[in-house]
Design an enzyme around this catalytic site. Structure first.
Site, PDB file in Angstrom:
ATOM      1  CG  ASP A  65      -6.695  -1.235  -3.322  1.00  0.00           C
ATOM      2  OD1 ASP A  65      -7.572  -0.622  -2.680  1.00  0.00           O
ATOM      3  OD2 ASP A  65      -5.491  -1.215  -3.019  1.00  0.00           O
ATOM      4  CD  GLU A  77      -8.345   4.741   1.198  1.00  0.00           C
ATOM      5  OE1 GLU A  77      -8.854   4.720   0.059  1.00  0.00           O
ATOM      6  OE2 GLU A  77      -7.177   5.143   1.413  1.00  0.00           O
ATOM      7  CG  HIS A  78      -7.419   0.428   2.324  1.00  0.00           C
ATOM      8  ND1 HIS A  78      -6.644   1.503   1.920  1.00  0.00           N
ATOM      9  CD2 HIS A  78      -8.268   0.172   1.294  1.00  0.00           C
ATOM     10  CE1 HIS A  78      -6.991   1.864   0.709  1.00  0.00           C
ATOM     11  NE2 HIS A  78      -7.988   1.091   0.299  1.00  0.00           N
ATOM     12  CG  HIS A 126     -44.161  27.308  10.623  1.00  0.00           C
ATOM     13  ND1 HIS A 126     -43.556  28.454  10.173  1.00  0.00           N
ATOM     14  CD2 HIS A 126     -43.418  26.267  10.141  1.00  0.00           C
ATOM     15  CE1 HIS A 126     -42.489  28.129   9.457  1.00  0.00           C
ATOM     16  NE2 HIS A 126     -42.382  26.806   9.418  1.00  0.00           N
ATOM     17  CD  GLN A 163      -2.958  -0.768  -0.088  1.00  0.00           C
ATOM     18  OE1 GLN A 163      -3.538   0.309  -0.217  1.00  0.00           O
ATOM     19  NE2 GLN A 163      -3.086  -1.740  -0.975  1.00  0.00           N
ATOM     20  CG  HIS A 197      -1.555   3.710  -3.181  1.00  0.00           C
ATOM     21  ND1 HIS A 197      -2.366   3.831  -4.282  1.00  0.00           N
ATOM     22  CD2 HIS A 197      -2.010   2.619  -2.519  1.00  0.00           C
ATOM     23  CE1 HIS A 197      -3.272   2.868  -4.288  1.00  0.00           C
ATOM     24  NE2 HIS A 197      -3.079   2.120  -3.226  1.00  0.00           N
TER      25      HIS A 197
END
Length: 434
Positions: free
Chosen positions: A353, A319-320, A412, A249, A252
């Site tokens: 992914d 995220e993961h 109202h 990862q 990236h």
């Protein structure tokens, strides 16, 4: 005991987002005024592309012929998983009606958005899977107009496998555009596409900033930062596998954090020993990206027990989130803050992914504390309706008027009163007949 950092993250050097924001603001303003001509100028200048902006079906077909059949088969496999998962999500979003009290009926409808714009990165990496994740999900939601765009490469255009995936997933229109100009074209409805109600898909900081600035009149999936990933492991985990799941990862980019939390010092030490070798095996530029991310943002945390490990995970809200530990069901029920959860050694983040089915467009930078990732629901408007009969009106009008006057909202209250007043003769008649 307090969490012990066996490797801490010094962090990236201070960076200013002002330049990005200013650049994007100027670009969006120019393209709003100049339309397609301004977009063409930017794509020529920034991408070196002077070919067609709209990719024709014939061009898609020609590009697809250049994609190896073996790769097409794998893309179809991934698309089938993603479509089936999205279809199941769509079934979970149901219309309904309920009679709350006699004569007071309310309900909800799920209405697909009219148009979606899907951004598919294609710069350093050709994000084939992103085309599947965004377009397939919009199609499963029932969006009738889907535009997709991806950066063209000088002299070559959009990556052939991305075009194939876009077409397979169901894009109605494909634009050879990247960056801010691609996002702007979809938002404005340029080059014959329907103006997007929502813009989705990952991208670099300029794409993310463009989506942020356009948000309001146009919806977005989320304001995403660099991807991040956390592994939770105990003494039963394989340190070599854990090391690769972290570095896999980290490739990236230099700004992609990876974290390990464990209650086993032996496991942590072994993972740390494997990391340099894993990085060294990567080709460039992946190797340099992974090394930079690990050096600046990688962390290894030693916790006292699995509950403390889980607390760290909930705090980071990655995220993961990948669990490689015993008693997976305990972890599944205990963990509360993550974009997507990967359970067991046989499951890796890369599966999510690329091909397993659940969406890979996920919240980053701790946003998983309050939101989930891209889903069919992002492409649906949940709207409500209600209907009131004479039977329900008296109690409802009385309650509404009382609450309105307590709030100081006389107008109202009057709208409730007049309906009750109109009904009073009928109520009196009914009472006299009884």
């Amino acid at each position: 005991m307090p969490v012990e950092f066996l490797k801490s993250a010094p962090g990236l050097p201070p960076q200013s987002g002002g330049d990005t924001s200013d650049i994007v603001q100027v670009m969006l303003a120019r393209m709003k005024e100049g339309g397609e001509d301004a977009v063409r100028e930017y794509t020529t200048k920034l991408d070196g592309w002077e070919g067609d902006i709209v990719v024709s079906p014939d061009q898609v077909e020609e590009a697809s012929r250049g994609v190896p059949d073996a790769l097409k088969a794998e893309i179809k496999y991934a698309h089938d998983n993603i479509r089936r998962f999205a279809d199941a999500q769509r079934l979970s979003a149901q219309d309904f009606e309920i009679e709350l009290r006699p004569g007071l009926i309310a309900g909800q409808r799920q209405i697909p958005l009219s148009a979606a714009g899907a951004y598919v990165p294609g710069g350093r990496y050709a994000h084939i899977a992103s085309a599947l994740m965004t377009i397939t999900t919009a199609r499963a939601a029932g969006v009738p107009n889907i535009t997709a765009c991806s950066p063209p490469r000088p002299g070559r255009g959009v990556h052939a496998a991305i075009l194939y995936a876009m077409s397979l997933a169901g894009a109605d229109r494909i634009l050879a555009l990247g960056g801010v100009q691609g996002v702007a074209a979809m938002a404005q409805g340029l080059f014959g596409c329907a103006p997007a109600d929502i813009l989705v898909g990952p991208g670099n900081q300029f794409v993310a900033e463009a989506k942020r600035q356009l948000f309001g009149p146009v919806g977005i999936d989320m304001f995403a930062g660099p991807t991040d990933s956390m592994v939770l492991a105990d003494a039963t985990a394989d340190p070599f596998t854990v090391a690769w799941d972290l570095i896999g990862q980290a490739e990236h980019g230099y700004n992609s954090p990876v974290w390990l939390a464990t209650d086993s010092r032996a496991l942590a030490d072994a993972v740390l020993a494997h990391i340099p070798g894993c990085i060294a095996e990567l080709p460039e530029p992946n190797r340099s990206s992974a090394q930079a991310a690990w050096d600046s943002l990688g962390e290894v945390m030693l916790c006292s027990d699995r509950e403390e490990v889980a607390q760290i995970a909930d705090k980071y809200a990655p995220e993961h989130l990948h669990v490689q530990a015993a008693d997976l069901e305990w972890w599944r029920l205990r963990l509360n803050a993550y974009g997507s959860l990967f359970l067991g050694e046989n499951t890796t983040v890369a599966f999510g992914d690329k091909a397993s089915g659940p969406n890979h467009v996920l919240p980053t930078s701790g946003a998983a504390r309050y939101t989930g990732g891209l889903s069919v629901h992002k492409f649906l408007r949940t709207v409500t309706w209600q209907r009131v009969s004479e039977e329900a009106l008296p109690d409802l009008a009385r309650s509404t008027a009382a609450i309105s006057r307590a709030e100081g909202m006389e107008g109202h209250a009057r709208t409730a009163d007049i309906r009750l007043d109109k009904l009073q003769p009928a109520l009196k008649l009914a009472a006299s007949e009884a």
